[in-house]
Design a protein around this motif. Structure first.
Motif, PDB file in Angstrom:
ATOM      1  N   GLU A 429      -1.068 -25.582 -34.344  1.00 25.87           N
ATOM      2  CA  GLU A 429      -0.306 -25.626 -35.584  1.00 25.87           C
ATOM      3  C   GLU A 429       0.541 -24.356 -35.654  1.00 25.87           C
ATOM      4  N   ARG A 430       1.837 -24.515 -35.934  1.00 23.39           N
ATOM      5  CA  ARG A 430       2.755 -23.374 -35.875  1.00 23.39           C
ATOM      6  C   ARG A 430       2.268 -22.201 -36.734  1.00 23.39           C
ATOM      7  N   GLU A 431       1.896 -22.479 -37.965  1.00 17.51           N
ATOM      8  CA  GLU A 431       1.474 -21.400 -38.862  1.00 17.51           C
ATOM      9  C   GLU A 431       0.259 -20.660 -38.308  1.00 17.51           C
ATOM     10  N   SER A 432      -0.669 -21.405 -37.683  1.00 12.56           N
ATOM     11  CA  SER A 432      -1.897 -20.784 -37.183  1.00 12.56           C
ATOM     12  C   SER A 432      -1.631 -19.882 -35.995  1.00 12.56           C
ATOM     13  N   ILE A 433      -0.840 -20.344 -35.032  1.00 15.31           N
ATOM     14  CA  ILE A 433      -0.588 -19.532 -33.848  1.00 15.31           C
ATOM     15  C   ILE A 433       0.325 -18.354 -34.178  1.00 15.31           C
ATOM     16  N   GLU A 434       1.255 -18.544 -35.132  1.00 17.29           N
ATOM     17  CA  GLU A 434       2.104 -17.422 -35.539  1.00 17.29           C
ATOM     18  C   GLU A 434       1.264 -16.344 -36.209  1.00 17.29           C
ATOM     19  N   SER A 435       0.297 -16.771 -37.035  1.00 16.64           N
ATOM     20  CA  SER A 435      -0.601 -15.816 -37.671  1.00 16.64           C
ATOM     21  C   SER A 435      -1.451 -15.105 -36.631  1.00 16.64           C
ATOM     22  N   TRP A 436      -1.905 -15.846 -35.616  1.00 13.65           N
ATOM     23  CA  TRP A 436      -2.697 -15.276 -34.516  1.00 13.65           C
ATOM     24  C   TRP A 436      -1.904 -14.187 -33.797  1.00 13.65           C
ATOM     25  N   ILE A 437      -0.643 -14.476 -33.502  1.00 14.71           N
ATOM     26  CA  ILE A 437       0.199 -13.525 -32.772  1.00 14.71           C
ATOM     27  C   ILE A 437       0.537 -12.315 -33.647  1.00 14.71           C
ATOM     28  N   ARG A 438       0.812 -12.562 -34.936  1.00 18.72           N
ATOM     29  CA  ARG A 438       1.107 -11.449 -35.855  1.00 18.72           C
ATOM     30  C   ARG A 438      -0.068 -10.499 -35.988  1.00 18.72           C
ATOM     31  N   GLY A 439      -1.265 -11.039 -35.792  1.00 16.50           N
ATOM     32  CA  GLY A 439      -2.457 -10.201 -35.866  1.00 16.50           C
ATOM     33  C   GLY A 439      -2.685  -9.381 -34.616  1.00 16.50           C
ATOM     34  N   THR A 447      -7.763 -19.364 -23.662  1.00 14.65           N
ATOM     35  CA  THR A 447      -8.154 -18.839 -22.346  1.00 14.65           C
ATOM     36  C   THR A 447      -8.517 -17.358 -22.354  1.00 14.65           C
ATOM     37  N   ASN A 448      -8.141 -16.665 -23.432  1.00 18.94           N
ATOM     38  CA  ASN A 448      -8.328 -15.209 -23.514  1.00 18.94           C
ATOM     39  C   ASN A 448      -7.453 -14.445 -22.527  1.00 18.94           C
ATOM     40  N   LEU A 449      -6.554 -15.145 -21.847  1.00 23.36           N
ATOM     41  CA  LEU A 449      -5.643 -14.491 -20.915  1.00 23.36           C
ATOM     42  C   LEU A 449      -4.380 -14.065 -21.657  1.00 23.36           C
ATOM     43  N   PRO A 450      -3.678 -13.030 -21.158  1.00 27.31           N
ATOM     44  CA  PRO A 450      -2.463 -12.562 -21.849  1.00 27.31           C
ATOM     45  C   PRO A 450      -1.407 -13.656 -21.932  1.00 27.31           C
ATOM     46  N   LEU A 451      -0.722 -13.724 -23.086  1.00 32.63           N
ATOM     47  CA  LEU A 451       0.409 -14.638 -23.242  1.00 32.63           C
ATOM     48  C   LEU A 451       1.643 -13.983 -22.631  1.00 32.63           C
ATOM     49  N   GLN A 452       2.290 -14.685 -21.718  1.00 31.57           N
ATOM     50  CA  GLN A 452       3.466 -14.108 -21.058  1.00 31.57           C
ATOM     51  C   GLN A 452       4.604 -13.916 -22.041  1.00 31.57           C
ATOM     52  N   THR A 453       4.675 -14.778 -23.041  1.00 32.68           N
ATOM     53  CA  THR A 453       5.728 -14.707 -24.047  1.00 32.68           C
ATOM     54  C   THR A 453       5.180 -15.238 -25.358  1.00 32.68           C
ATOM     55  N   THR A 454       5.755 -14.814 -26.456  1.00 35.01           N
ATOM     56  CA  THR A 454       5.353 -15.337 -27.762  1.00 35.01           C
ATOM     57  C   THR A 454       6.250 -16.491 -28.202  1.00 35.01           C
ATOM     58  N   LEU A 455       7.112 -16.939 -27.303  1.00 34.70           N
ATOM     59  CA  LEU A 455       7.994 -18.066 -27.610  1.00 34.70           C
ATOM     60  C   LEU A 455       7.171 -19.333 -27.848  1.00 34.70           C
ATOM     61  N   LEU A 456       7.499 -20.060 -28.905  1.00 35.72           N
ATOM     62  CA  LEU A 456       6.820 -21.305 -29.254  1.00 35.72           C
ATOM     63  C   LEU A 456       7.813 -22.459 -29.181  1.00 35.72           C
ATOM     64  N   THR A 457       7.397 -23.538 -28.516  1.00 34.14           N
ATOM     65  CA  THR A 457       8.271 -24.704 -28.334  1.00 34.14           C
ATOM     66  C   THR A 457       7.745 -25.876 -29.154  1.00 34.14           C
ATOM     67  N   PRO A 458       8.587 -26.478 -30.010  1.00 35.36           N
ATOM     68  CA  PRO A 458       8.116 -27.633 -30.792  1.00 35.36           C
ATOM     69  C   PRO A 458       7.625 -28.754 -29.881  1.00 35.36           C
TER      70      PRO A 458
END
Length: 473
Positions: A429-439, A447-458
């Motif tokens: 859910e967009r709001e949930s993952i955006e909140s996760w990244i903002r935190g 996976t607990n692995l690093p995200l290569q980018t914070t870009l989100l695709t619909p």
């Protein structure tokens, strides 16, 4: 039970590859074309066939959202097509003009990979269509490649029989020589993965097949701060000639392979047990693919045809396991003994004593949540997470009105309204993952692995599927 529901006879040369998106089926051929069909009734779309390659097409793949179709050819190019219109959106040429045998797209559609006959792999940034790197991967032709579900690594297979694991900078992580005698022909990661109880190790399953007439399932493990490892889980030998193609089902419970002996084999991927052998083609089975949304398997052959099969798992759960006797009861009606038996069947034996001491029956199991699990003294975060996911899956198996698990946000476990694909290849859910990244969480929630980018695709196809499901309730 498995039955043929469609036979497609439009190609004029051998079929080299099949690929499903949520709504389409694509096939490629030595006749230099791709054909695209509706997955609703398997009618060919008006813009099909797609012609743009100068030589035979070896491989075709959809992007995870289904918006793009990729193909690669002996002509040394990868063509990116619009799945909606059939128009060419990009043509990517291998730097050395070497024939391309296989291509793959990262789960988040950030990277495009192609393996060449000169032993190199070329890696492009998919959004900009710019070449990131072209590097030697083998002394032999690279004929197989696939990205891991997290998109942080990929595997290559060559005609010498080696499997190699790489990161996205094309740095070698692990090499397995002679994985298949006489050569690898195909490889495929299962969509699922397992996180160790300590949260520091991630395990993936990889299927590979080859000229040795074997299909192998491997456990690929990656531990934080340590080298990657590959361990053989199953060697499957039901086919009597070279195995040319393999693929997992979307739930990871089945693995399917096609062989020179003209057969298609369907296995239980966990047990390594043969479930079905299909014999409908007149020549080598060169391609297999499984739909991500429907119980369909597509198989392509040198006989120029594509068969679409429907697999019906009578008495089998949504995740593919045979339902035990107590599962025919509603969870709320289970006894304490039923609950303890279920824990053992799900590999949660370490929880049996806790549940027994607290007299947990079916009614209490169905109400169990994160707070209750903590109160029971289940201290391991990983173990609690596994338990809660299995409870949700169990309840979904027993209630047709519950939302499919893939419609639920992995963070909130609630039905998604605006699903987006993150860099780990998973939808949230967009709001949930955006909140996760903002935190300041720059790692994947899955996976607990690093995200290569914070870009989100619909994820429009998933949003459409959720809307359709909601309207049917």
């Amino acid at each position: 039970m498995v039955s043929v529901i469609a036979t497609l006879r439009h190609h004029t040369d051998e079929v080299s590859c099949c690929a499903f998106s949520p709504s389409l089926l694509a096939t490629s051929s030595g006749d230099k074309t791709l054909r695209v069909y509706s997955a609703a009734d398997f009618s060919e779309l008006p813009f099909s066939p797609l012609s743009g390659h100068g030589y035979g097409v070896h491989c075709c793949r959809f992007s995870s959202c289904g918006g793009f179709l990729l193909s690669c050819s002996t002509d040394g190019s990868v063509i990116v097509w619009s799945s909606g219109t059939g128009e060419v959106t990009a043509v990517l040429q291998h730097p050395g003009r070497s024939p391309l045998r296989v291509c793959a797209l990262a789960p988040d559609s950030s990277l495009l990979l192609a393996g060449a006959c000169d032993g190199t792999v070329a890696l492009w940034d998919f959004s900009s269509k710019t070449l990131r790197r072209c590097s030697a991967a083998s002394e032999a032709s690279v004929v197989a490649c696939c990205f891991s579900p997290c998109g942080q690594m990929f595997v290559t297979g060559c005609t010498h029989g080696d499997l190699k694991l790489w990161d996205t900078d094309i740095s070698l992580l692990h090499a397995l020589r002679d994985a298949h005698d006489l050569g690898v022909t195909c490889c495929s990661f299962a969509p699922q993965f397992k996180i160790g109880d300590d949260g520091c190790c991630v395990e993936f399953r990889l299927a590979s097949c080859g000229q040795d007439s074997q299909l192998k399932i491997w456990i690929v493990s990656q531990r934080e701060g340590a080298a990657c490892a590959m361990k053989l889980l199953h060697t499957l030998t039901s086919q009597s000639a070279p195995v040319l193609s393999c693929a997992f089902s979307s739930d990871g419970d089945l693995v399917v392979s096609g062989s020179v002996d003209k057969s298609v084999a369907i296995y239980d991927a966990t047990l390594g047990a043969l479930l079905y052998t299909l014999k409908q083609h007149d020549r080598y089975v060169t391609a297999v693919a499984l739909s991500p949304t429907m119980p369909w398997i597509a198989t392509g052959s040198m006989d120029k045809t594509v068969n679409v099969w429907r697999i019906e798992r009578d008495g089998v759960s949504r995740t593919g396991r045979n339902l035990p006797g107590h599962s025919r009861l509603l969870v709320a009606d289970w006894s304490e003994e039923d609950v303890q038996t279920w824990l053992c069947e799900e590999g949660l034996q370490e929880l049996v004593s806790i549940f027994k001491a607290n007299n947990i029956d079916g009614a209490e199991l169905s109400q169990l949540d994160k707070e209750t699990a903590s109160e029971l003294g289940i201290e391991s975060v990983g173990l609690r997470g596994r338990l809660l996911r299995k409870i949700e899956a169990l309840k979904a198996e027993q209630s047709g009105s519950e939302a499919p698990d893939e419609f639920l946000c992995p963070i909130t476990r609630e039905l998604m309204k605006d699903p987006v694909i993150a860099a780990d290849g998973y939808s949230y859910e967009r709001e949930s993952i955006e909140s996760w990244i903002r935190g300041k969480n720059k790692t994947s929630p899955m996976t607990n692995l690093p995200l290569q980018t914070t870009l989100l695709t619909p994820n429009r196809s998933l949003k459409t599927a959720i809307t359709r499901w909601k309207s049917s309730q």
